[in-house]
Design a protein around this motif. Structure first.
Motif, PDB file in Angstrom:
ATOM      1  N   UNK A  90       0.842  -1.205   0.000  1.00 12.21           N
ATOM      2  CA  UNK A  90       0.000   0.000   0.000  1.00 12.21           C
ATOM      3  C   UNK A  90       0.873   1.249   0.000  1.00 12.21           C
ATOM      4  N   UNK A  91       1.997   1.191   0.704  1.00 15.67           N
ATOM      5  CA  UNK A  91       2.928   2.325   0.751  1.00 15.67           C
ATOM      6  C   UNK A  91       3.618   2.484  -0.596  1.00 15.67           C
ATOM      7  N   UNK A  92       4.021   1.374  -1.195  1.00 18.00           N
ATOM      8  CA  UNK A  92       4.671   1.429  -2.505  1.00 18.00           C
ATOM      9  C   UNK A  92       3.768   2.090  -3.547  1.00 18.00           C
ATOM     10  N   UNK A  93       2.529   1.612  -3.632  1.00 19.98           N
ATOM     11  CA  UNK A  93       1.606   2.155  -4.626  1.00 19.98           C
ATOM     12  C   UNK A  93       1.254   3.604  -4.334  1.00 19.98           C
ATOM     13  N   UNK A  94       1.161   3.945  -3.059  1.00 18.44           N
ATOM     14  CA  UNK A  94       0.862   5.335  -2.685  1.00 18.44           C
ATOM     15  C   UNK A  94       1.981   6.263  -3.134  1.00 18.44           C
ATOM     16  N   UNK A  95       3.227   5.863  -2.880  1.00 23.00           N
ATOM     17  CA  UNK A  95       4.377   6.683  -3.264  1.00 23.00           C
ATOM     18  C   UNK A  95       4.521   6.782  -4.775  1.00 23.00           C
ATOM     19  N   UNK A  96       4.164   5.715  -5.482  1.00 19.69           N
ATOM     20  CA  UNK A  96       4.263   5.730  -6.934  1.00 19.69           C
ATOM     21  C   UNK A  96       3.181   6.580  -7.589  1.00 19.69           C
ATOM     22  N   UNK A  97       1.972   6.556  -7.006  1.00 20.89           N
ATOM     23  CA  UNK A  97       0.833   7.210  -7.648  1.00 20.89           C
ATOM     24  C   UNK A  97       0.615   8.656  -7.219  1.00 20.89           C
ATOM     25  N   UNK A  98       1.057   9.012  -6.019  1.00 21.64           N
ATOM     26  CA  UNK A  98       0.768  10.352  -5.490  1.00 21.64           C
ATOM     27  C   UNK A  98       1.201  11.485  -6.436  1.00 21.64           C
ATOM     28  N   UNK A  99       2.457  11.483  -6.932  1.00 26.93           N
ATOM     29  CA  UNK A  99       2.859  12.602  -7.820  1.00 26.93           C
ATOM     30  C   UNK A  99       1.949  12.730  -9.039  1.00 26.93           C
ATOM     31  N   UNK A 100       1.621  11.593  -9.670  1.00 28.99           N
ATOM     32  CA  UNK A 100       0.768  11.613 -10.862  1.00 28.99           C
ATOM     33  C   UNK A 100      -0.634  12.089 -10.533  1.00 28.99           C
ATOM     34  N   UNK A 101      -1.180  11.589  -9.434  1.00 23.77           N
ATOM     35  CA  UNK A 101      -2.546  11.953  -9.060  1.00 23.77           C
ATOM     36  C   UNK A 101      -2.658  13.435  -8.708  1.00 23.77           C
ATOM     37  N   UNK A 102      -1.614  13.969  -8.069  1.00 25.88           N
ATOM     38  CA  UNK A 102      -1.635  15.392  -7.720  1.00 25.88           C
ATOM     39  C   UNK A 102      -1.683  16.250  -8.983  1.00 25.88           C
ATOM     40  N   UNK A 103      -0.849  15.899  -9.958  1.00 30.69           N
ATOM     41  CA  UNK A 103      -0.816  16.667 -11.212  1.00 30.69           C
ATOM     42  C   UNK A 103      -2.156  16.571 -11.940  1.00 30.69           C
ATOM     43  N   UNK A 104      -2.715  15.352 -12.020  1.00 35.08           N
ATOM     44  CA  UNK A 104      -4.004  15.167 -12.693  1.00 35.08           C
ATOM     45  C   UNK A 104      -5.102  15.945 -11.987  1.00 35.08           C
ATOM     46  N   UNK A 105      -5.106  15.883 -10.658  1.00 37.67           N
ATOM     47  CA  UNK A 105      -6.141  16.574  -9.877  1.00 37.67           C
ATOM     48  C   UNK A 105      -6.099  18.081 -10.100  1.00 37.67           C
ATOM     49  N   UNK A 106      -4.907  18.658 -10.016  1.00 31.87           N
ATOM     50  CA  UNK A 106      -4.813  20.103 -10.154  1.00 31.87           C
ATOM     51  C   UNK A 106      -5.091  20.577 -11.572  1.00 31.87           C
ATOM     52  N   UNK A 107      -4.664  19.798 -12.550  1.00 28.99           N
ATOM     53  CA  UNK A 107      -4.966  20.187 -13.931  1.00 28.99           C
ATOM     54  C   UNK A 107      -6.465  20.108 -14.197  1.00 28.99           C
ATOM     55  N   UNK A 108      -7.088  19.035 -13.748  1.00 27.77           N
ATOM     56  CA  UNK A 108      -8.517  18.854 -13.987  1.00 27.77           C
ATOM     57  C   UNK A 108      -9.366  19.877 -13.264  1.00 27.77           C
ATOM     58  N   UNK A 109      -8.825  20.436 -12.193  1.00 26.95           N
ATOM     59  CA  UNK A 109      -9.566  21.442 -11.433  1.00 26.95           C
ATOM     60  C   UNK A 109      -9.072  22.854 -11.725  1.00 26.95           C
ATOM     61  N   UNK A 110      -8.279  22.961 -12.798  1.00 26.41           N
ATOM     62  CA  UNK A 110      -7.779  24.263 -13.248  1.00 26.41           C
ATOM     63  C   UNK A 110      -7.019  25.009 -12.157  1.00 26.41           C
ATOM     64  N   UNK A 111      -6.298  24.241 -11.311  1.00 25.69           N
ATOM     65  CA  UNK A 111      -5.533  24.882 -10.253  1.00 25.69           C
ATOM     66  C   UNK A 111      -4.089  25.135 -10.672  1.00 25.69           C
ATOM     67  N   UNK A 112      -3.708  24.562 -11.812  1.00 25.03           N
ATOM     68  CA  UNK A 112      -2.369  24.830 -12.334  1.00 25.03           C
ATOM     69  C   UNK A 112      -2.500  25.682 -13.578  1.00 25.03           C
TER      70      UNK A 112
END
Length: 212
Positions: A90-112
């Motif tokens: 769970x820690x491995x997948x969290x560390x691998x996915x967090x950077x990607x998910x943050x970028x996707x989230x902010x782009x999709x919400x027009x925060x970047x």
């Protein structure tokens, strides 16, 4: 978000970055040669994530770029040292996915806003270029280290890594002075001392090997 909270995130990241260097320095001094403890890469991974968040909150593309490029190299070194598999899945997948998910989230919400990142009125264009070039030099040390380690099949910090660290760190210090960024200034101020010391240790070790 308040400035004190943003700076707190940045300082925590720099404390972790500095801690990894101090630990590596102490271990190396005891062994009289440059050593790469597992703790170095674990602290690097956590600190990199926090500094990426700090860079976004400061709207500083140079910082974000530098951390994005090194994040997965830290993970790869943990894999080479056989430590990554000890992390819970769970820690491995969290560390691998967090950077990607943050970028996707902010782009999709027009925060970047890409224009905002590149045209920040608080950062002149020439200074932004200096920051990006400095971060690229500083980041390339890990690309060099990664290629070297893959070739040797062992996680190691060679002479070229520390030389690039010193050059990149001095460049970022110049950027930090013009940017008036205390987080970068404090973090890289200590780093230049340790980078210089490690270069000395490697040269001394090589000289001893040559003389035998």
């Amino acid at each position: 978000m308040s400035d004190w909270l943003i700076y707190s995130i940045g300082f925590v990241a720099q404390i972790l970055f500095s801690s990894r260097l101090i630990i590596q320095w102490i271990v190396s001094e005891k062994q009289k040669r440059v050593i790469t403890p597992t703790t170095f890469w674990t602290l690097s991974l956590v600190a990199s994530f926090l500094l990426f968040i700090y860079g976004y909150l400061r709207q500083d593309f140079a910082i974000m770029l530098g951390q994005s490029l090194t994040y997965f190299i830290y993970i790869r070194n943990l894999q080479l040292q056989g430590e990554w598999k000890r992390f819970p899945k769970i820690v491995q997948w969290t560390l691998l996915l967090i950077p990607t998910l943050i970028i996707i989230y902010y782009f999709n919400n027009n925060k970047i806003d890409v224009d905002l990142l590149f045209k920040n009125e608080n950062i002149p264009f020439w200074l932004l270029i200096l920051g990006i070039v400095s971060q690229l030099i500083f980041t390339f040390r890990f690309v060099y280290q990664w290629l070297y380690s893959e070739f040797k099949k062992v996680s190691a910090l060679p002479f070229g890594f520390w030389l690039l660290s010193l050059v990149g760190s001095l460049s970022i210090l110049v950027y930090a002075i013009f940017r008036r960024d205390p987080v970068l200034f404090v973090g890289h101020g200590l780093g230049t001392i340790i980078y210089t010391r490690n270069l000395f240790l490697i040269k001394r070790t090589n000289a001893e090997i040559t003389s035998k």
